[in-house]
Design an enzyme around this catalytic site. Structure first.
Site, PDB file in Angstrom:
ATOM      1  CG  HIS A 187      -1.901  -1.057   1.322  1.00 30.87           C
ATOM      2  ND1 HIS A 187      -1.742  -2.163   2.126  1.00 30.87           N
ATOM      3  CD2 HIS A 187      -3.086  -1.220   0.694  1.00 30.87           C
ATOM      4  CE1 HIS A 187      -2.800  -2.947   1.998  1.00 30.87           C
ATOM      5  NE2 HIS A 187      -3.629  -2.406   1.134  1.00 30.87           N
ATOM      6  CG  ASP A 212      -5.481  -8.127  -5.057  1.00 31.95           C
ATOM      7  OD1 ASP A 212      -5.455  -9.334  -4.769  1.00 31.95           O
ATOM      8  OD2 ASP A 212      -5.249  -7.237  -4.225  1.00 31.95           O
ATOM      9  CD  GLN A 225      -9.261  -5.101  -6.129  1.00 35.97           C
ATOM     10  OE1 GLN A 225     -10.104  -5.575  -5.391  1.00 35.97           O
ATOM     11  NE2 GLN A 225      -8.205  -4.469  -5.654  1.00 35.97           N
TER      12      GLN A 225
END
Ligand code: PAF
Length: 290
Positions: free
Chosen positions: A41, A155, A158
Site C-alpha cells: 500500500h 490483485d 481486480q
C-alpha cells in the site's frame, strides 16, 4: 518524505467539502484500501503522490465483497496504525465512512455485475466478491472524482475489472496498475501473509517460484498452454501449496487460454492461487506477447 497533516473525512459531506476546496492545478489521486496496510500500500501512496498528485486514500472494509460473515468479522482492523502510516507516506486525506454513510440506512440494493472477466479464478472461488468490489469502487470514483486511481497488480483480476468498469461506464479516471511489491525471496506482499507460520511462509514461495519457472519456459519459446499450466501446477504442488488455480490468461479478456483460444499477438499472463495453512494466496506474472 514530507509529512502532511492527514485530514480525516468521516462522511460524504466532509469529503465533498474537502474535494471542492482542492487546488484544481493539482490532480487528485485516489488509493482505495480496506486498511491493514503493508509496504505494498505504501508503494501505491508513493505512486499517488507523483505528478504533483494530491493523494487521498479511502479506508473502508466493504461488506459487499465478503461472501462469508466470519471473513468480514476476522478482517484485521488497524485504523490508528493505518492512519499513522498514511500520514507518514504523505497522504493528504483519508475518507473513512461508516456503513450508513457508504450505503445509506437501508443498504445497497443495486450491485454491479463483473461480466465475463469476473467469472473465473477469484470470481469463481468467491461468488459476489467482484460485484461488491466494483460497486464500492464505483461509489468511491463518484464521490472522490479522482483524476487517477491506483491499484496493486497482485490483485490482477481486480485491476482488470476496475479498468474495464472505468472504460465501460465512462469514468474519466485513469486506473493505474502498480507493480507487485515482493520480499527479497520473491513472496508477494499481502495482508494475509501475517497468518502464515515460518514454515508456511517457505511453502508460500511456491507461488512466485512457479511463475519464474513458466516465465523461463516462455522466454525459451514455449507456447504450449497445457505444458505451461502443468508446470505451474507441478511447481506449486511440489512446494506444498494446495492449488486453487494455475492458468495462462489473455490480458485483453482475463479469460483462461487453451490450445483453441491461444493466438499469436495476445499478451499472456500467468495467474496462480493456492492455500497454505488455510491462507488463500495469489500471485501473477506477465509473460509477454505470444
Ligand atoms: O483491494 C482492496 O483492498 C479492495 O478490494 C478495494 C479495492 C479497496 C475495494 O474495497
Amino acid at each position: 518524505m514530507p509529512r502532511t497533516s492527514l485530514r480525516l473525512l468521516k462522511t460524504w459531506t466532509e469529503l465533498r467539502a474537502w474535494r471542492a476546496a482542492q487546488n484544481s492545478a493539482r490532480p487528485v489521486h485516489l488509493v482505495p484500501t480496506m486498511g491493514a496496510l503493508h509496504e505494498g500500500h505504501l508503494s501505491l501512496f508513493r505512486h499517488a503522490r507523483s505528478d504533483q498528485g494530491i493523494a487521498i486514500a479511502s479506508l473502508f472494509v466493504n461488506p459487499l465483497q465478503f461472501e462469508r460473515k466470519e471473513d468480514l468479522a476476522n478482517y484485521p482492523r488497524t485504523v490508528e496504525e493505518d492512519c499513522a502510516q498514511m500520514e507518514a507516506a504523505g497522504v493528504e486525506a483519508v475518507y473513512m465512512p461508516d456503513l450508513a454513510d457508504m450505503y445509506g440506512a437501508d443498504g445497497c440494493q443495486i450491485l454491479l455485475d463483473a461480466g465475463p472477466g469476473g467469472e473465473h479464478f477469484e470470481g469463481a472461488a468467491r461468488p459476489g466478491h467482484f460485484g461488491g468490489m466494483l460497486t464500492v469502487v464505483h461509489k468511491l470514483f463518484q464521490r472522490v472524482q479522482p483524476q487517477r486511481a491506483f491499484f496493486g497488480a497482485k490483485d490482477a483480476q481486480q485491476l482488470f475489472l476496475v479498468q474495464r468498469m472505468a472504460h465501460d461506464l465512462d469514468f474519466p479516471v485513469e486506473v493505474v496498475g502498480c507493480p507487485i511489491v515482493r520480499e527479497d525471496d520473491g513472496l508477494a506482499l499481502s495482508s494475509r501473509n501475517v497468518h502464515l507460520s515460518s514454515s508456511g511462509r517457505v511453502h508460500a514461495l511456491g507461488l512466485s517460484k512457479s511463475l519464474v519457472t513458466v516465465a523461463n519456459s516462455f522466454d525459451k519459446g514455449s507456447r504450449d498452454i497445457e505444458h505451461l499450466n502443468q508446470q505451474l501446477n507441478t511447481s506449486m504442488e511440489q512446494s506444498g501449496v494446495r492449488v486453487a488455480y494455475a492458468n495462462i490468461i489473455d490480458e485483453a479478456t482475463f479469460l483462461p487460454l487453451d490450445e483453441a483460444t491461444a493466438k499469436p499477438g495476445q499478451r499472456w499472463r500467468a495467474v496462480v492461487a493456492g492455500r497454505v495453512e488455510d491462507v488463500h494466496l495469489l500471485d501473477n506474472r506477465y509473460l509477454g506477447t505470444a
